[in-house]
Motif scaffolding. Structure first.
Motif, short mmCIF file in Angstrom:
data_model
loop_
_atom_site.label_atom_id
_atom_site.label_comp_id
_atom_site.label_asym_id
_atom_site.label_seq_id
_atom_site.Cartn_x
_atom_site.Cartn_y
_atom_site.Cartn_z
N ILE A 183 14.02 6.61 5.23
CA ILE A 183 12.60 6.98 5.16
C ILE A 183 12.17 7.55 6.51
CG2 ILE A 183 10.27 6.16 4.63
CD1 ILE A 183 12.15 3.67 3.45
N PRO A 184 12.44 8.83 6.76
CA PRO A 184 11.99 9.42 8.02
C PRO A 184 10.47 9.42 8.10
CG PRO A 184 13.43 10.93 6.78
CD PRO A 184 13.06 9.81 5.87
N ALA A 185 9.94 9.38 9.33
CA ALA A 185 8.50 9.52 9.54
C ALA A 185 8.00 10.73 8.77
CB ALA A 185 8.21 9.66 11.02
N GLY A 186 6.83 10.60 8.15
CA GLY A 186 6.27 11.69 7.36
C GLY A 186 6.51 11.56 5.87
N THR A 187 7.36 10.59 5.46
CA THR A 187 7.67 10.39 4.04
C THR A 187 6.69 9.39 3.44
OG1 THR A 187 10.02 10.69 4.57
CG2 THR A 187 9.49 9.72 2.43
N VAL A 188 5.97 9.78 2.39
CA VAL A 188 5.06 8.86 1.70
C VAL A 188 5.91 7.86 0.91
CG1 VAL A 188 3.23 8.65 -0.01
CG2 VAL A 188 3.25 10.60 1.56
N HIS A 189 5.56 6.57 1.00
CA HIS A 189 6.40 5.56 0.37
C HIS A 189 5.61 4.28 0.12
CE1 HIS A 189 6.59 4.77 4.70
NE2 HIS A 189 6.74 3.50 4.38
N ALA A 190 6.16 3.43 -0.73
CA ALA A 190 5.62 2.09 -0.93
C ALA A 190 6.67 1.24 -1.64
CB ALA A 190 4.34 2.11 -1.75
N SER A 245 0.83 -1.20 0.00
CA SER A 245 0.00 0.00 0.00
C SER A 245 0.87 1.25 0.00
CB SER A 245 -0.91 0.01 1.23
OG SER A 245 -0.15 0.02 2.42
N VAL A 246 0.33 2.33 -0.54
CA VAL A 246 0.97 3.65 -0.42
C VAL A 246 0.70 4.13 0.99
CG1 VAL A 246 1.04 6.01 -1.29
CG2 VAL A 246 0.63 4.09 -2.87
#
Length: 326
Positions: free
Chosen positions: A172-179, A99-100
Motif C-alpha cells: 500500500i504505497p502512500a496515495g493509495t485509498v484503502h480500508a 475508516s476509508v
C-alpha cells in the motif's frame, strides 16, 4: 559494552472504535476496551515500545536508538528526515470496518513537522469467511469524480472491494485509498508515521461519542489517482527454507519464510532485521543465546548480530530497510 542480541518489546496497545480482543490469542496483555492496534516495535511520539528481555530491559526503543543505534541498526537504521527508527510494526484486530483512508508521501507539504509519509504493507494473519478490504479506486476515478461522489454521499461507489484470506499480502504505497474491513487480523509493516487522512467513516461515532474528524481536502490532495504501484499477492507458494518477497519499497523489503528444518541466516551490515512470527512456534538462536518464539511475537535483530538460526515449525515475516535507501 552490551553485546548485540534480539530485542523483544512490550507492545503499546491502542484502543480503537473498530477494535476487539483478538490480540489476546497471541498471549498479549490487553487493557480494557476495544483494542485495535498493538504497536509491537515503535519509536514514535505517539508510542514508544520498551525492551522486555536481556541487558536492555526497560529501555525504550528511542533510548536504544540514541545510545546504540549508530552501531546496532546499520547504515539504513535511521530515518534521514527525523533521525528516528524508520519503521513501525503493528498487529491489527479489525473487529469492525476501519475508516476509508489515504496516507501522504514524505514530500507532502501538509505533513506535521517531523512526521514521515506512510507507505505500508499488510499480511493477513487470519480472515473470517467472506472478509474483504477496500483497496484502491475503480478505473477512471479522478479528483473531480471523487469530489462529486463525496458530495453526493456515494464514495463507496468509487472504491475497489476485494476478498481476502489468510496468507494474502498487500503493498500500500502512500496515495493509495484503502480500508481494512471487519473480520481480519493483520500484521502491518510501515514507515514510522501516524498520519492518516480519513475520507469516510460510515457516519459512526468515535470512542468519545462524537463523529470522528474527516480530512477531505488533504485526502483529495494526496490520492494517487493514476495509482501509486499498489500490488497484492497470494503467498502460499513459498517452499520451506526459501524466502518469498511479498513487499518491496524504498522503505522496507518484506519476505515470507516457512521454517521446518533449522535455517541459518545472517543479518546484513546495512540494516537491522525485524522478524514477525506469523504462525507456529520454535526457537531463535545466536552466538550468545537463544529464545523461544511463537505466533504474534516480533523481534528486532541488530545489524551487528551476525549469524542466527531459526528452528521449529514457523511462518516468519522478515523485514529490512533495503540498501538502495542509503
Amino acid at each position: 559494552m552490551v553485546k548485540p542480541y534480539p530485542l523483544k518489546f512490550k507492545a503499546e496497545m491502542k484502543e480503537r472504535v473498530w477494535g476487539g480482543r483478538a490480540l489476546e490469542q497471541f498471549g498479549l496483555e490487553l487493557p480494557e476496551g476495544a483494542i485495535g492496534e498493538g504497536w509491537m516495535i515503535g519509536d514514535h511520539p505517539n508510542g514508544v515500545t520498551a525492551v522486555v528481555n536481556g541487558p536492555l530491559a526497560g529501555k525504550g526503543l528511542d533510548e536504544v536508538r540514541e545510545t546504540l543505534g549508530r552501531e546496532w541498526f546499520g547504515t539504513n537504521g535511521f530515518s534521514s528526515k527525523n533521525g528516528r527508527f524508520p519503521l513501525l510494526i503493528k498487529l491489527l484486530d479489525c473487529n469492525d470496518d476501519l475508516s476509508v483512508q489515504v496516507h501522504p508521501t514524505d514530500s507532502y507539504e501538509g505533513l506535521p513537522e517531523g512526521e514521515l509519509g506512510k507507505t505500508e504493507m499488510w499480511y493477513i494473519l487470519d480472515a473470517k469467511p467472506g472478509a474483504t478490504i477496500i483497496y484502491g479506486l475503480k478505473e477512471n476515478i479522478d479528483r473531480k469524480a471523487m469530489e462529486e461522489a463525496i458530495a453526493e454521499g456515494r464514495i463507496m461507489d468509487t472504491l475497489q472491494v476485494v476478498p481476502v484470506e489468510a496468507g494474502d499480502a498487500f503493498y500500500i504505497p502512500a496515495g493509495t485509498v484503502h480500508a481494512l474491513c471487519s473480520g481480519v487480523l493483520v500484521a502491518e509493516i510501515q514507515q514510522n508515521s501516524d498520519t492518516t487522512y480519513r475520507l469516510y467513516d460510515y457516519n459512526r461515532p468515535g470512542l468519545d461519542g462524537k463523529l470522528r474528524e474527516l480530512h477531505i481536502e488533504d485526502s483529495l490532495n494526496v490520492i494517487a489517482y493514476e495509482g501509486a504501484g499498489a500490488n497484492r499477492m497470494k503467498t502460499d507458494a513459498v517452499s520451506p527454507g526459501e524466502w518469498l518477497t511479498i513487499a518491496s519499497s524504498p522503505y522496507f523489503l518484506v519476505e515470507k519464510g516457512i521454517i521446518e528444518e533449522p535455517l541459518a541466516l545472517t543479518t546484513p551490515a546495512y540494516s537491522f532485521v525485524i522478524l514477525v512470527i506469523a504462525d507456529g512456534e520454535g526457537r531463535l538462536s545466536w552466538q550468545d543465546g537463544e529464545l523461544a518464539v511463537k505466533a504474534g511475537e516480533c523481534f528486532l535483530l541488530p545489524a551487528t548480530l551476525g549469524h542466527y538460526t531459526l528452528s521449529g515449525r514457523l511462518t516468519v515475516l522478515r523485514s529490512v530497510v533495503p540498501q538502495s535507501n542509503s
